[in-house]
Design a protein around this motif. Structure first.
Motif, PDB file in Angstrom:
ATOM      1  N   ARG A  68       1.011  -1.090   0.006  1.00  0.00           N
ATOM      2  CA  ARG A  68       0.091   0.041  -0.031  1.00  0.00           C
ATOM      3  C   ARG A  68       0.887   1.366  -0.063  1.00  0.00           C
ATOM      4  O   ARG A  68       1.704   1.393   0.988  1.00  0.00           O
ATOM      5  N   LEU A  69       0.827   2.234  -0.990  1.00  0.00           N
ATOM      6  CA  LEU A  69       1.671   3.186  -1.136  1.00  0.00           C
ATOM      7  C   LEU A  69       0.339   4.474  -0.799  1.00  0.00           C
ATOM      8  O   LEU A  69      -0.587   4.554  -1.463  1.00  0.00           O
ATOM      9  N   HIS A  70       1.042   5.598  -0.034  1.00  0.00           N
ATOM     10  CA  HIS A  70       0.265   6.720  -0.050  1.00  0.00           C
ATOM     11  C   HIS A  70       1.026   7.722  -0.707  1.00  0.00           C
ATOM     12  O   HIS A  70       2.013   8.228  -0.293  1.00  0.00           O
ATOM     13  N   VAL A  71       0.499   8.318  -2.132  1.00  0.00           N
ATOM     14  CA  VAL A  71       1.022   9.183  -2.583  1.00  0.00           C
ATOM     15  C   VAL A  71       0.687  10.560  -2.412  1.00  0.00           C
ATOM     16  O   VAL A  71      -0.543  11.206  -2.487  1.00  0.00           O
ATOM     17  N   ILE A  72       1.602  11.439  -2.064  1.00  0.00           N
ATOM     18  CA  ILE A  72       1.525  12.740  -1.314  1.00  0.00           C
ATOM     19  C   ILE A  72       1.980  13.555  -2.319  1.00  0.00           C
ATOM     20  O   ILE A  72       3.353  13.820  -2.116  1.00  0.00           O
ATOM     21  N   PRO A  73       1.332  14.360  -3.038  1.00  0.00           N
ATOM     22  CA  PRO A  73       1.751  15.365  -4.224  1.00  0.00           C
ATOM     23  C   PRO A  73       2.147  16.619  -3.486  1.00  0.00           C
ATOM     24  O   PRO A  73       1.527  17.288  -2.788  1.00  0.00           O
ATOM     25  N   LEU A  74       3.722  17.143  -3.829  1.00  0.00           N
ATOM     26  CA  LEU A  74       4.102  18.261  -3.551  1.00  0.00           C
ATOM     27  C   LEU A  74       3.885  19.104  -4.903  1.00  0.00           C
ATOM     28  O   LEU A  74       4.716  19.392  -5.607  1.00  0.00           O
ATOM     29  N   PHE A  75       2.412  19.428  -4.831  1.00  0.00           N
ATOM     30  CA  PHE A  75       1.830  20.070  -5.955  1.00  0.00           C
ATOM     31  C   PHE A  75       1.119  21.311  -5.663  1.00  0.00           C
ATOM     32  O   PHE A  75       0.318  20.959  -4.312  1.00  0.00           O
ATOM     33  N   VAL A  76       0.933  22.310  -6.083  1.00  0.00           N
ATOM     34  CA  VAL A  76       0.094  23.578  -5.609  1.00  0.00           C
ATOM     35  C   VAL A  76      -1.508  23.252  -6.235  1.00  0.00           C
ATOM     36  O   VAL A  76      -2.143  23.171  -5.262  1.00  0.00           O
ATOM     37  N   THR A  77      -1.629  22.653  -7.491  1.00  0.00           N
ATOM     38  CA  THR A  77      -2.860  22.376  -7.894  1.00  0.00           C
ATOM     39  C   THR A  77      -2.527  21.001  -8.881  1.00  0.00           C
ATOM     40  O   THR A  77      -1.668  20.677  -8.890  1.00  0.00           O
ATOM     41  N   ASP A  78      -3.722  20.743  -9.487  1.00  0.00           N
ATOM     42  CA  ASP A  78      -3.742  19.430 -10.212  1.00  0.00           C
ATOM     43  C   ASP A  78      -2.861  19.977 -11.519  1.00  0.00           C
ATOM     44  O   ASP A  78      -2.853  21.095 -11.670  1.00  0.00           O
ATOM     45  N   GLY A  79      -2.438  18.866 -12.214  1.00  0.00           N
ATOM     46  CA  GLY A  79      -1.555  19.081 -13.342  1.00  0.00           C
ATOM     47  C   GLY A  79      -1.472  17.825 -14.016  1.00  0.00           C
ATOM     48  O   GLY A  79      -2.169  16.711 -13.648  1.00  0.00           O
ATOM     49  N   LEU A  80      -1.028  17.953 -15.221  1.00  0.00           N
ATOM     50  CA  LEU A  80      -0.882  16.907 -16.228  1.00  0.00           C
ATOM     51  C   LEU A  80      -0.147  15.723 -15.764  1.00  0.00           C
ATOM     52  O   LEU A  80      -0.618  14.305 -15.737  1.00  0.00           O
ATOM     53  N   LEU A  81       0.936  15.768 -15.084  1.00  0.00           N
ATOM     54  CA  LEU A  81       1.994  14.738 -14.298  1.00  0.00           C
ATOM     55  C   LEU A  81       0.980  13.955 -13.392  1.00  0.00           C
ATOM     56  O   LEU A  81       1.057  12.925 -13.164  1.00  0.00           O
ATOM     57  N   LEU A  82       0.461  14.601 -12.431  1.00  0.00           N
ATOM     58  CA  LEU A  82      -0.563  14.209 -11.402  1.00  0.00           C
ATOM     59  C   LEU A  82      -1.453  13.343 -11.974  1.00  0.00           C
ATOM     60  O   LEU A  82      -1.799  12.228 -11.622  1.00  0.00           O
ATOM     61  N   ALA A  83      -2.260  13.856 -12.932  1.00  0.00           N
ATOM     62  CA  ALA A  83      -3.334  13.337 -13.662  1.00  0.00           C
ATOM     63  C   ALA A  83      -2.753  11.796 -14.093  1.00  0.00           C
ATOM     64  O   ALA A  83      -3.522  10.678 -14.141  1.00  0.00           O
ATOM     65  N   GLN A  84      -1.551  11.899 -15.175  1.00  0.00           N
ATOM     66  CA  GLN A  84      -1.126  10.656 -15.551  1.00  0.00           C
ATOM     67  C   GLN A  84      -0.804   9.677 -14.473  1.00  0.00           C
ATOM     68  O   GLN A  84      -1.131   8.548 -14.664  1.00  0.00           O
TER      69      GLN A  84
END
Length: 196
Positions: A148-164
């Protein structure tokens, strides 16, 4: 009086809107480095007042060291500019990160060579994956060795890389958290107040 303007990278993703968190922080406008006509120079020309610009950038990489200062220099033809400190990866950002529910992975937009992201992940005791350089493949590999992985994005908002990454298939269970979004508003405000 100084006006707060946030400076985002910009994205082609329809959900990559930084306006909500920017205006929650008290920003008068949002400018972008790319993918938008709302450049910092365009915003400065429209507002024509002293602008304190907070770059919505986590690492001190190319965009923070070269693109943001260049955008500020170009905008100074229309208004006085003070370039504030970017978001960075300090204690205030750490406090905004969610509590992991499984093996945590810091998923960041910086380069695989980002020593800042590596140091942050090491400090937290988390795994670290750079979204920009084979991030999905690396997440797949980690998913095959961690149930089980919990991916925590260091992103300001949604983006193409996160969506992929969200849409990819994984051998194990992978939970994706949301980008930091409005959790960053008080940090943006603090950067502004520090600069003025």
């Amino acid at each position: 009086m100084s006006a707060l303007v946030t400076l985002a990278h910009g994205s082609r993703h329809p959900g990559a809107d930084v306006a909500t968190l920017s205006f929650q922080a008290g920003a008068k406008a949002v400018a972008y480095l790319d993918f938008s006509e709302d450049t910092l120079a365009a915003v400065a020309k429209r507002l024509q007042e002293h602008l304190v610009v907070v770059p919505l950038l986590f690492s001190n990489a190319f965009h923070a060291r070269f693109d943001a200062p260049q955008a500020a220099r170009e905008a100074e033809a229309f208004a006085p500019i003070t370039l504030a400190r970017p978001l960075g990866m300090g204690q205030d950002i750490i406090a905004a990160l969610p509590e992991p529910q499984a093996t945590p992975v810091l998923f960041h937009v910086g380069s695989k060579r980002s020593t800042e992201a590596q140091a942050l992940a090491q400090h937290l005791g988390w795994l670290e994956v750079a979204a920009t350089q084979g991030g999905v493949a690396e997440l797949r590999a980690l998913s095959s060795t961690h149930p089980r992985l919990h991916v925590i994005p260091l992103f300001v908002t949604d983006g193409l890389l996160l969506a992929q990454a969200r849409e990819a298939d994984y051998p194990g269970e992978v939970i994706f958290d949301q980008p930091l979004g409005t959790k960053l508003s008080p940090i943006i405000r603090a950067r502004f107040e520090e600069a003025v």
